[in-house]
Design a protein around this motif. Structure first.
Motif, mmCIF file in Angstrom:
data_model
loop_
_atom_site.group_PDB
_atom_site.id
_atom_site.type_symbol
_atom_site.label_atom_id
_atom_site.label_comp_id
_atom_site.label_asym_id
_atom_site.label_seq_id
_atom_site.Cartn_x
_atom_site.Cartn_y
_atom_site.Cartn_z
ATOM 1 N N GLY A 133 75.587 47.222 36.153
ATOM 2 C CA GLY A 133 76.760 47.756 36.846
ATOM 3 C C GLY A 133 76.455 48.550 38.096
ATOM 4 N N LEU A 134 75.237 48.439 38.613
ATOM 5 C CA LEU A 134 74.838 49.175 39.802
ATOM 6 C C LEU A 134 74.928 48.275 41.031
ATOM 7 C CD1 LEU A 134 71.776 50.952 38.172
ATOM 8 C CD2 LEU A 134 74.052 51.931 38.569
ATOM 9 N N HIS A 135 74.909 48.899 42.215
ATOM 10 C CA HIS A 135 75.174 48.143 43.440
ATOM 11 C C HIS A 135 74.130 48.438 44.522
ATOM 12 C CE1 HIS A 135 78.991 47.052 41.623
ATOM 13 N NE2 HIS A 135 79.188 48.345 41.359
ATOM 14 N N PRO A 136 72.921 47.974 44.336
ATOM 15 C CA PRO A 136 71.889 48.174 45.375
ATOM 16 C C PRO A 136 72.089 47.217 46.540
ATOM 17 C CG PRO A 136 71.012 46.823 43.608
ATOM 18 C CD PRO A 136 72.401 47.218 43.174
ATOM 19 N N PHE A 137 71.452 47.541 47.657
ATOM 20 C CA PHE A 137 71.415 46.603 48.781
ATOM 21 C C PHE A 137 69.977 46.442 49.245
ATOM 22 C CE2 PHE A 137 71.766 50.670 51.004
ATOM 23 C CZ PHE A 137 70.931 50.524 52.108
ATOM 24 N N ILE A 138 69.734 45.369 49.963
ATOM 25 C CA ILE A 138 68.419 45.108 50.529
ATOM 26 C C ILE A 138 68.512 45.258 52.038
ATOM 27 C CG2 ILE A 138 66.619 43.373 50.866
ATOM 28 C CD1 ILE A 138 67.292 42.297 48.101
ATOM 29 N N ASP A 139 67.653 46.097 52.611
ATOM 30 C CA ASP A 139 67.751 46.363 54.042
ATOM 31 C C ASP A 139 67.132 45.227 54.859
ATOM 32 O OD1 ASP A 139 64.977 46.763 54.159
ATOM 33 O OD2 ASP A 139 65.122 48.945 54.129
ATOM 34 N N LYS A 140 67.096 45.404 56.158
ATOM 35 C CA LYS A 140 66.705 44.317 57.060
ATOM 36 C C LYS A 140 65.250 43.905 56.937
ATOM 37 C CE LYS A 140 70.252 45.134 60.571
ATOM 38 N NZ LYS A 140 70.526 45.479 62.007
ATOM 39 N N ILE A 141 64.406 44.761 56.360
ATOM 40 C CA ILE A 141 63.003 44.366 56.206
ATOM 41 C C ILE A 141 62.623 44.113 54.745
ATOM 42 C CG2 ILE A 141 62.344 45.563 58.325
ATOM 43 C CD1 ILE A 141 60.987 47.696 56.557
ATOM 44 N N GLY A 142 63.631 44.131 53.862
ATOM 45 C CA GLY A 142 63.390 43.726 52.487
ATOM 46 C C GLY A 142 63.300 44.818 51.455
ATOM 47 N N ASN A 143 63.342 46.100 51.838
ATOM 48 C CA ASN A 143 63.351 47.188 50.868
ATOM 49 C C ASN A 143 64.676 47.202 50.101
ATOM 50 O OD1 ASN A 143 60.850 48.558 51.835
ATOM 51 N ND2 ASN A 143 62.081 48.917 53.667
ATOM 52 N N PRO A 196 56.522 36.566 51.179
ATOM 53 C CA PRO A 196 57.704 36.071 50.457
ATOM 54 C C PRO A 196 57.713 36.412 48.969
ATOM 55 C CG PRO A 196 56.903 34.396 51.976
ATOM 56 C CD PRO A 196 55.888 35.502 51.988
ATOM 57 N N GLN A 197 56.559 36.436 48.312
ATOM 58 C CA GLN A 197 56.538 36.754 46.883
ATOM 59 C C GLN A 197 56.924 38.210 46.626
ATOM 60 O OE1 GLN A 197 53.036 34.530 44.736
ATOM 61 N NE2 GLN A 197 52.384 35.003 46.818
ATOM 62 N N VAL A 198 56.543 39.097 47.536
ATOM 63 C CA VAL A 198 56.931 40.502 47.419
ATOM 64 C C VAL A 198 58.434 40.645 47.610
ATOM 65 C CG1 VAL A 198 56.703 42.790 48.464
ATOM 66 C CG2 VAL A 198 54.672 41.357 48.138
ATOM 67 N N LEU A 199 58.958 39.991 48.633
ATOM 68 C CA LEU A 199 60.395 40.053 48.900
ATOM 69 C C LEU A 199 61.188 39.443 47.754
ATOM 70 C CD1 LEU A 199 60.330 39.033 52.673
ATOM 71 C CD2 LEU A 199 60.467 41.335 51.719
ATOM 72 N N ALA A 200 60.639 38.377 47.151
ATOM 73 C CA ALA A 200 61.334 37.721 46.047
ATOM 74 C C ALA A 200 61.370 38.596 44.796
ATOM 75 C CB ALA A 200 60.671 36.383 45.735
ATOM 76 N N LEU A 201 60.304 39.362 44.544
ATOM 77 C CA LEU A 201 60.334 40.269 43.394
ATOM 78 C C LEU A 201 61.510 41.232 43.516
ATOM 79 C CD1 LEU A 201 58.806 41.388 40.824
ATOM 80 C CD2 LEU A 201 57.896 43.115 42.383
ATOM 81 N N ILE A 202 61.729 41.722 44.725
ATOM 82 C CA ILE A 202 62.830 42.664 44.948
ATOM 83 C C ILE A 202 64.185 41.976 44.809
ATOM 84 C CG2 ILE A 202 63.928 44.123 46.686
ATOM 85 C CD1 ILE A 202 61.115 44.813 47.704
ATOM 86 N N SER A 203 64.336 40.836 45.464
ATOM 87 C CA SER A 203 65.652 40.184 45.516
ATOM 88 C C SER A 203 65.994 39.381 44.270
ATOM 89 C CB SER A 203 65.732 39.272 46.746
ATOM 90 O OG SER A 203 64.773 38.221 46.665
#
Length: 395
Positions: A59-69, A41-48
């Motif tokens: 102004g950018l529009h990233p997305f997070i895929d189904k496994i958290g990348n 969870p801490q790794v996923l939280a850094l990303i999100s």
């Protein structure tokens, strides 16, 4: 965009203090390797909670895929020369490092580094280069610079797992179509690295009470025999050598016995081996070599099985991605680039295997990896950010 125009735009808009801010912020958010690996969870939280909002504020529009990348695509003009930058969210566990998530800015002189450094776990590995990439992407978003071709930015949930799973998922499921890839690495152009296959040797015997050892078959004895049979292959199972990477190697790096009970003859012993590979090596042949060396050892039952695997990698200096990175270093930093190779396995092999030219570059400093003095020079992060920004808008 012409090279000198790109350079002036970057020098005007990409700021040292912004790069330092990002490096400190990333280090202060713990994202260690745990038993949950990419699902930590801490790794996923850094990303999100850190990376994604920083990009969105530009102004950018990233997305997070189904496994958290995290995946970001910025459209460019041309269909060729599409570039992907890859950073990592996971870093080593803090272990005995003092103040591992302080993000303190310290003087680099005691560590033979110039200028300010950011202190904290992962600074010298994943988070310095990640800060550089994020700064370059934020520069693009805030200036709305036009790109020559598509740019992708991926933040992988891996970084310490020793397997390709997270980025293989990105390539297979996230609709990325890159021609070139630059993965987090040192402040020189890393052209290649060894691969690795983990090999699990399991020795089975017969459980008994240790007051009557003659009633059992001690798997520990069998494991000792296995190690003795493999001794001629360690550390070098072959004599041939790569001019930059040296020889392949074999070494045990974990051993465990079962059952977990006191005063009990062990019925099973597992030994994990690290078998390094050179470009062009077949991991199946490497495992067969181990099987042949072990042979049959009565009265034990022995299995030899592959576990995690990472491709070796090598790319020539004439590759387009190398030439583009060379120009970026010359233009932004004013010196001739240096080249290197690494004995460690990483994800470049996966990309090159899939037909995407891949090399390593960034702010990594392997002298401080997994030590109690994990830190990164802000100047190195700033330099990498300038080079990444240049590559994004001129290639």
């Amino acid at each position: 965009m012409e090279a000198q125009i790109a350079k002036k735009l970057i020098e005007k808009n990409l700021q040292y203090d912004e790069v330092k801010r990002l490096a400190v912020k990333l280090v202060q958010h713990a994202s260690p390797q745990t038993a949950k690996l990419e699902a930590e969870p801490q790794v996923l939280a850094l990303i999100s909670e850190v990376v994604k909002p920083e990009l969105e504020r530009a102004g950018l529009h990233p997305f997070i895929d189904k496994i958290g990348n995290l995946v970001l695509q910025i459209k460019g003009r041309e269909p060729s020369g599409r570039l992907m930058l890859v950073g990592y969210a996971m870093n080593a566990a803090p272990s005995t490092m003092p103040n591992p998530y302080s993000g303190e800015v310290v003087d680099g002189a005691p560590y033979k580094l110039d200028g300010e450094c950011v202190w904290g776990r992962g600074a010298c590995e994943q988070k310095g280069s990640l800060a550089a990439m994020m700064a370059a992407l934020r520069f693009i978003g805030l200036t709305k610079a036009e790109l020559p071709s598509d740019l992708y930015f991926v933040v992988s949930t891996a970084g310490e797992t020793g397997r390709h799973d997270a980025l293989a998922y990105v390539l297979d499921h996230d609709n990325v179509n890159a021609d070139w890839c630059i993965i987090d690495g040192p402040p020189e152009i890393q052209l290649g690295n060894k691969g690795r296959v983990d090999v699990l040797v399991t020795v089975k015997g017969k459980q008994a009470h240790s007051s009557r050892p003659w009633e059992g078959i001690n798997a520990i004895d069998g494991a000792m025999n296995v190690l003795q049979r493999l001794q001629p292959l360690m550390p070098y199972p072959e004599t041939r050598a790569h001019p930059e990477l040296g020889k392949v190697s074999l070494t045990p790096n974990a051993i465990e016995s079962f059952p977990k009970a006191t005063h009990t003859i062990q019925s099973e012993c597992r030994i994990m081996f690290d078998r390094r590979l050179l470009p062009g090596d077949d991991p199946v042949k490497a495992i067969e070599q181990m099987k042949d060396a072990i042979g049959k050892i009565d009265p034990f039952e022995i299995t030899v099985e592959p576990r995690d695997f990472m491709y070796p990698s090598e790319i020539g200096k004439d590759a387009e991605v190398v030439e583009a990175l060379e120009q970026g270093i010359r233009t932004m930093l004013g010196y001739e680039p240096h080249f290197s190779f690494s004995t460690a396995a990483n994800d470049t092999g996966l990309f090159n295997f899939r037909g995407i030219q891949a090399i390593n570059y960034g702010a990594r400093d392997i002298r401080f990896q997994h030590t109690d003095h994990d830190l990164v020079a802000v100047n190195n992060v700033f330099n990498a950010a300038k080079v990444f920004a240049f590559l994004a808008i001129h290639r």
